[in-house]
Design an enzyme around this catalytic site. Structure first.
Site, PDB file in Angstrom:
ATOM      1  N   HIS A   1       0.804  -1.226   0.000  1.00  0.00           N
ATOM      2  CA  HIS A   1       0.000   0.000   0.000  1.00  0.00           C
ATOM      3  C   HIS A   1       0.835   1.273   0.000  1.00  0.00           C
ATOM      4  O   HIS A   1       0.522   2.199   0.757  1.00  0.00           O
ATOM      5  CB  HIS A   1      -0.941   0.028   1.224  1.00  0.00           C
ATOM      6  CG  HIS A   1      -1.944  -1.075   1.244  1.00  0.00           C
ATOM      7  ND1 HIS A   1      -2.621  -1.460   2.394  1.00  0.00           N
ATOM      8  CD2 HIS A   1      -2.402  -1.883   0.268  1.00  0.00           C
ATOM      9  CE1 HIS A   1      -3.441  -2.452   2.109  1.00  0.00           C
ATOM     10  NE2 HIS A   1      -3.324  -2.738   0.828  1.00  0.00           N
TER      11      HIS A   1
HETATM   12  C1  LIG Z   1       0.175  -7.592  -4.586  1.00  0.00           C
HETATM   13  C2  LIG Z   1      -0.782  -6.490  -4.188  1.00  0.00           C
HETATM   14  C3  LIG Z   1      -1.856  -6.794  -3.346  1.00  0.00           C
HETATM   15  C4  LIG Z   1      -2.738  -5.792  -2.970  1.00  0.00           C
HETATM   16  N1  LIG Z   1      -3.878  -6.119  -2.281  1.00  0.00           N
HETATM   17  C5  LIG Z   1      -4.832  -5.185  -2.093  1.00  0.00           C
HETATM   18  C6  LIG Z   1      -6.103  -5.547  -1.583  1.00  0.00           C
HETATM   19  O1  LIG Z   1      -6.397  -6.717  -1.344  1.00  0.00           O
HETATM   20  N2  LIG Z   1      -7.018  -4.551  -1.404  1.00  0.00           N
HETATM   21  C7  LIG Z   1      -6.729  -3.254  -1.681  1.00  0.00           C
HETATM   22  O2  LIG Z   1      -7.593  -2.398  -1.454  1.00  0.00           O
HETATM   23  N3  LIG Z   1      -5.545  -2.888  -2.175  1.00  0.00           N
HETATM   24  C8  LIG Z   1      -4.605  -3.827  -2.433  1.00  0.00           C
HETATM   25  N4  LIG Z   1      -3.433  -3.472  -3.016  1.00  0.00           N
HETATM   26  C9  LIG Z   1      -3.165  -2.044  -3.264  1.00  0.00           C
HETATM   27  C10 LIG Z   1      -3.981  -1.445  -4.401  1.00  0.00           C
HETATM   28  O3  LIG Z   1      -4.151  -2.366  -5.446  1.00  0.00           O
HETATM   29  C11 LIG Z   1      -3.289  -0.165  -4.868  1.00  0.00           C
HETATM   30  O4  LIG Z   1      -3.246   0.755  -3.795  1.00  0.00           O
HETATM   31  C12 LIG Z   1      -3.983   0.528  -6.035  1.00  0.00           C
HETATM   32  O5  LIG Z   1      -4.193  -0.370  -7.084  1.00  0.00           O
HETATM   33  C13 LIG Z   1      -3.138   1.711  -6.505  1.00  0.00           C
HETATM   34  O6  LIG Z   1      -3.718   2.293  -7.646  1.00  0.00           O
HETATM   35  P1  LIG Z   1      -2.928   3.351  -8.527  1.00  0.00           P
HETATM   36  O7  LIG Z   1      -3.845   3.740  -9.603  1.00  0.00           O
HETATM   37  O8  LIG Z   1      -2.366   4.387  -7.638  1.00  0.00           O
HETATM   38  O9  LIG Z   1      -1.664   2.553  -9.100  1.00  0.00           O
HETATM   39  P2  LIG Z   1      -1.632   1.257 -10.020  1.00  0.00           P
HETATM   40  O10 LIG Z   1      -2.926   0.535  -9.947  1.00  0.00           O
HETATM   41  O11 LIG Z   1      -0.406   0.517  -9.636  1.00  0.00           O
HETATM   42  O12 LIG Z   1      -1.520   1.827 -11.490  1.00  0.00           O
HETATM   43  C14 LIG Z   1      -0.398   2.430 -12.049  1.00  0.00           C
HETATM   44  C15 LIG Z   1      -0.400   2.090 -13.531  1.00  0.00           C
HETATM   45  O13 LIG Z   1       0.532   2.913 -14.201  1.00  0.00           O
HETATM   46  C16 LIG Z   1       1.259   2.129 -15.123  1.00  0.00           C
HETATM   47  N5  LIG Z   1       2.544   2.800 -15.343  1.00  0.00           N
HETATM   48  C17 LIG Z   1       3.540   3.001 -14.443  1.00  0.00           C
HETATM   49  N6  LIG Z   1       4.561   3.661 -15.028  1.00  0.00           N
HETATM   50  C18 LIG Z   1       4.192   3.890 -16.304  1.00  0.00           C
HETATM   51  C19 LIG Z   1       4.822   4.534 -17.392  1.00  0.00           C
HETATM   52  N7  LIG Z   1       6.032   5.076 -17.288  1.00  0.00           N
HETATM   53  N8  LIG Z   1       4.174   4.575 -18.596  1.00  0.00           N
HETATM   54  C20 LIG Z   1       2.933   4.043 -18.728  1.00  0.00           C
HETATM   55  N9  LIG Z   1       2.296   3.416 -17.711  1.00  0.00           N
HETATM   56  C21 LIG Z   1       2.912   3.346 -16.521  1.00  0.00           C
HETATM   57  C22 LIG Z   1       1.384   0.787 -14.440  1.00  0.00           C
HETATM   58  O14 LIG Z   1       1.696  -0.248 -15.345  1.00  0.00           O
HETATM   59  C23 LIG Z   1       0.019   0.647 -13.802  1.00  0.00           C
HETATM   60  O15 LIG Z   1      -0.902   0.050 -14.678  1.00  0.00           O
HETATM   61  C24 LIG Z   1      -2.520  -4.455  -3.406  1.00  0.00           C
HETATM   62  C25 LIG Z   1      -1.451  -4.155  -4.254  1.00  0.00           C
HETATM   63  C26 LIG Z   1      -0.591  -5.164  -4.663  1.00  0.00           C
HETATM   64  C27 LIG Z   1       0.548  -4.833  -5.589  1.00  0.00           C
END
Ligand SMILES: Cc1cc2nc3c(=O)[nH]c(=O)nc-3n(C[C@H](O)[C@H](O)[C@H](O)COP(=O)(O)OP(=O)(O)OC[C@H]3O[C@@H](n4cnc5c(N)ncnc54)[C@H](O)[C@@H]3O)c2cc1C
Length: 636
Positions: free
Chosen positions: A563
Site C-alpha cells: 500500500h
Molecule cells: C500484490 C498487491 C496486493 C494488494 N492487495 C490489495 C487488496 O487486497 N485490497 C486493496 O484495497 N488494495 C490492495 N493493493 C493495493 C492497491 O491495489 C493499490 O493501492 C492501487 O491499485 C493503486 O492504484 P494506482 O492507480 O495508484 O496505481 P496502479 O494501480 O499501480 O496503477 C499504475 C499504472 O501505471 C502504469 N505505469 C507506471 N509507469 C508507467 C509509465 N512510465 N508509462 C505508462 N504506464 C505506466 C502501471 O503499469 C500501472 O498500470 C494491493 C497491491 C498489490 C501490488
C-alpha cells in the site's frame, strides 16, 4: 544441518515445479475452451494501432491502473472530449481472474518488481535484506494483481485530510458519494444500506470456497468478544472481526480494467495504447504549461500533445518518478543528475507511507477432519479435480482467497482515543502459512532467502497451518524515493523506513500479541494451534513470547501489504511539502494533475484500492467541473 535443509528445499522446488506447471497449463487451456465468461472476447480491451494515434488529445492519461481506468472511463463520458490512455503493460491474462492465483503474478512479467533499499531494521529474512514490492504492470495496474479486499478506510481518515490537514472537500460525508458511485454491492443483506452503491462499475461480493478454518477464526474472535456487529467494515463502524468483502464479479476478480474499461473502451473519443511506456512530460519552461508526453511503443518513440490536461496516474512510485525526470521535484536531487529544473517541489517522492505487516506468526495445528486438511495445502489441491471443479462446476479451490479469510480491526493501548472506532491495527487471518505451498509462491513473493526458509519453514512443510498477520494502520514513520537516473526505466531508490519511529514497532508487537491471544481461545485450543517454534532460530537470545521475541519476528518477516501512498502529497499552499492542491493540480504548473494513490496525505485505515478508486472518481468530477462539463455544476 542448514546446508542439508537448503539442499532438500531446493530439490523439492525443482521436483514440484513440473507437475504444478502442467496443472496451470491445463487450467489455462480449460478456460480458453470452456469459460467464455472469462475469455470475454467481445468486451476485452483492444489497443489502437499506433498509426491511428492522433497528434493531440484533450486529455492524456498516463497509467491505466486503478485510478487511470476510472479517469479514462469517466472523462470519455463527454463525447466532445478526446481522451488517450497510455499504459505500459498489456491486457490482463486469463488466469488473473482467479482469486487463488493472486500471488502467482508477483515477480512475473506483469509486475514492475521493485525492491526497497537494504536495511538492518526490517526484512532481515529476505534476500539482501531488501523488501520486495510488486506493482501491477498490466491494464488495471495493481487492481489486477491485488488480493481484492474491499476496504474503504475509516471516516476519520478523510475528516482528518479535510479538517486538520486543510484539504476542503475531502471530508467523509463528501467522499462517501464517490465510494458509492464506484460500487455495485452484491452481498446479500446490504441492498438498502445507505453506505453502499448499486450499479457502479466495481462489483463487490463475498469470496467463495473458504476453508473450514473461517468458522474457527470467527469462533475465536467471538470468544474474545471481538465479532464485528454487522460484518461491514465499510458501514457504520469499523472495529471487530468478520469475513471481508472483495472486488469480485461472479466470484472472479473485478479489476479496474474489468469494471471500468471493458464497458467504455469502444467509445470513438477514447483511444488506448497498451505497451506504451511514458518516458517524460514536455513542459514549456516559461509558461510552465504541460504540453504533452513522450512514450515508447514497439521500440519507437512517439510524442502526443494534450490540449487541456495531462493526468499522471502511474501510481505512488512511477508518478513522482515521472515528475522528477521531467524536472519537477527537489532541486537538490535533479541537478546532480543533469535534469533541467522546471519547478522546485521538495515534496515529490517524500512522505512515503505503507502498511507494514509481519507474516511470521504462523501456527501449525491438528485438523479436526480425520482424513483431510483444514487449511490450504497447495500441491494437494493443484490437481485435475480442482481444474474440473473450476472449469465445469464454477466452484472450488481456484475461487478461494486464503490470505485473509477473516479480517479484524482492533485498537491497541497506543490508540489515544480508545472509544473512537479508529482502530490502529488490522489483522488478516489466513488459512495457509509459508509451508503450505512448499515455498514456491509465498516465499518467492516475500523474497525470503532459501537458507532462512529451509531453517524456519522446512520443518513444518505441508503441515496444516494458518497465519495471523497484523498491520500497523497509521504508521508514524515516513520513507522517501530518490531518483537514481534521469531515465524513467531505472527504478528509483526506495527508502521504506519501516519502524523508523519506535511507536510503530510497539504497535506491531501489540498486534502480534492480539494475534497470539486469538490462538489461546478454546476454539483454537481444540486444534492445538502452536506457533512455529523454528522461527525462534532467528533470535535465539530472546525470551520466547516476550516483547523482544515478537519484535524479532516483525524485523525478520516484515511484509509490505503493498500500500505505498503519499509521494505526491495533496496539501494546501501553506504546506511546503505539498505536491498537488486539493483539486489535484500540480503546484506551479499548468495543465497537469496527479490522480492516484500518491496524492493521499496520510494512509487510510485499511487497504488502498477502494480509496484510490474514490480519489479518481472525485478527480474526474473535479476535471468536469473545472472544464465546465456540468452546466449547473451538479453531479452526474
Ligand atoms: C500484490 C498487491 C496486493 C494488494 N492487495 C490489495 C487488496 O487486497 N485490497 C486493496 O484495497 N488494495 C490492495 N493493493 C493495493 C492497491 O491495489 C493499490 O493501492 C492501487 O491499485 C493503486 O492504484 P494506482 O492507480 O495508484 O496505481 P496502479 O494501480 O499501480 O496503477 C499504475 C499504472 O501505471 C502504469 N505505469 C507506471 N509507469 C508507467 C509509465 N512510465 N508509462 C505508462 N504506464 C505506466 C502501471 O503499469 C500501472 O498500470 C494491493 C497491491 C498489490 C501490488
Amino acid at each position: 544441518m542448514t546446508a542439508v535443509n537448503t539442499f532438500v528445499t531446493m530439490w523439492r522446488f525443482l521436483l514440484t515445479l513440473g507437475p504444478s506447471a502442467l496443472v496451470i497449463l491445463m487450467l489455462n487451456k480449460g478456460i480458453k475452451d470452456y469459460r467464455p465468461d472469462i475469455v470475454d472476447d467481445q468486451q476485452r480491451v483492444r489497443s489502437i494501432r499506433i498509426e491511428q494515434l492522433r497528434p493531440s488529445y484533450d486529455f492524456v492519461i498516463v497509467g491505466g491502473g486503478s485510478a487511470g481506468c476510472v479517469l479514462a472511463a469517466r472523462l470519455s463520458e463527454n463525447p466532445a472530449w478526446s481522451v488517450l490512455l497510455l499504459e505500459a503493460g498489456g491486457d490482463e491474462p486469463l488466469l488473473m481472474d482467479l482469486p487463488q492465483m493472486y500471488p502467482v503474478f508477483q515477480r512475473s512479467p506483469w509486475d514492475w518488481k521493485y525492491l526497497t533499499e537494504q536495511s538492518d531494521r526490517y526484512c532481515l529474512a529476505m534476500e539482501d535484506q531488501q523488501c520486495f514490492w510488486p506493482r501491477g504492470k498490466v491494464l488495471g495496474g495493481s487492481s489486477s494483481i491485488n488480493a481484492m479486499m474491499y476496504v474503504r478506510g475509516n471516516r476519520r481518515d478523510y475528516d482528518h485530510w479535510a479538517g486538520q490537514l486543510g484539504n476542503p472537500g475531502w471530508e467523509y460525508n463528501n467522499v462517501l458519494h464517490y465510494f458509492r458511485k464506484a460500487e455495485d454491492m452484491r452481498v446479500p443483506g446490504y441492498e438498502h444500506s445507505s453506505y453502499h452503491g448499486h450499479g457502479g462499475p466495481i462489483t463487490v461480493e463475498r469470496y467463495r470456497s473458504p476453508s473450514p478454518l473461517l468458522d474457527v477464526f470467527m469462533e475465536a474472535a467471538a470468544e474474545l468478544g471481538l465479532t464485528h456487529p454487522d460484518g461491514d467494515f465499510n458501514g457504520h463502524t469499523q472495529m471487530g472481526f468478520a469475513p471481508p468483502h472483495g472486488t469480485l464479479r461472479d466470484g472472479l476478480r473485478c479489476s479496474a480494467n474489468k469494471g471500468y474499461m471493458r464497458r467504455s473502451w469502444q467509445r470513438p473519443n477514447l483511444d488506448i495504447v497498451l505497451k506504451a511506456f511514458v518516458e517524460r512530460l514536455h513542459i514549456e519552461p516559461g509558461s510552465k504549461r504541460v504540453l504533452g508526453v513522450s512514450f515508447e511503443h514497439g521500440l519507437v518513440r512517439h510524442q502526443v500533445l494534450a490540449g487541456k490536461e495531462v493526468i499522471l496516474a502511474a501510481g505512488s512510485l512511477a508518478s513522482p518518478q515521472l515528475l522528477m525526470v521531467s524536472g519537477v521535484g527537489p532541486a537538490e536531487q535533479l541537478q546532480p543528475l543533469g535534469i533541467p529544473l522546471v519547478q522546485h517541489l521538495p515534496g515529490v517522492g517524500a512522505n512515503l507511507q505503507d502498511h507494514i505487516s509481519t507474516s511470521g506468526a504462523i501456527y501449525t495445528f491438528e485438523s479436526l477432519q480425520p482424513d483431510s486438511h483444514m487449511s490450504f495445502i497447495v500441491p494437494e489441491l493443484l490437481n485435475k479435480d480442482s481444474v474440473r471443479d473450476f472449469i465445469h462446476g464454477h466452484k472450488g479451490f481456484f475461487y478461494a482467497m486464503p490470505v485473509s479469510e477473516v479480517m479484524g480491526f482492533v485498537s491497541t493501548r497506543f490508540q489515544v482515543e480508545q472509544d473512537a472506532d479508529w482502530p490502529d491495527v488490522q489483522l488478516f487471518m489466513g488459512s495457509y502459512g509459508y509451508g503450505a505451498d512448499g515455498g514456491m509462491i509465498g516465499r518467492r513473493g516475500a523474497a525470503i532467502t532459501l537458507d532462512n526458509y529451509a531453517n524456519a519453514f522446512e520443518p513444518i512443510i505441508y503441515q496444516d497451518s494458518f497465519v495471523i498477520a497484523p498491520l500497523v494502520m497509521r504508521p508514524r514513520s515516513r520513507g522517501y524515493l530518490q531518483l537514481r537516473s534521469p531515465d524513467a526505466r531505472v527504478h528509483p531508490l526506495i527508502h521504506a523506513n519501516y519502524y523508523d519511529d519506535p511507536l510503530d514497532m510497539a504497535i506491531m508487537v501489540e498486534g502480534l500479541k492480539v494475534a497470539h491471544r486469538l490462538t489461546q481461545t478454546p476454539a483454537m485450543r481444540r486444534l492445538n494451534a502452536t506457533l512455529n517454534i523454528y522461527e525462534w532460530r532467528n533470535c535465539p537470545e530472546v525470551e520466547y513470547l516476550s516483547d523482544a521475541f515478537w519484535e524479532c519476528l516483525a524485523r525478520y518477516y516484515s511484509q509490505t501489504i503493498y500500500h505505498p501512498v503519499g509521494t505526491c502529497k495533496m496539501a494546501p499552499a501553506a504546506d511546503p511539502m505539498g505536491v498537488v492542491d486539493p483539486r489535484l493540480r500540480v503546484r506551479g504548473l499548468r495543465g497537469l494533475r496527479v490522480i492516484d494513490a500518491s496524492i493521499m496525505p496520510t494512509i487510510p485505515t485499511g487497504n488502498t484500492n477502494a480509496p484510490t478508486l474514490m480519489i479518481a472518481e472525485r478527480g474526474a468530477d473535479m476535471i468536469k467541473e473545472d472544464w465546465h462539463h456540468y452546466p449547473h455544476g451538479g453531479w452526474l
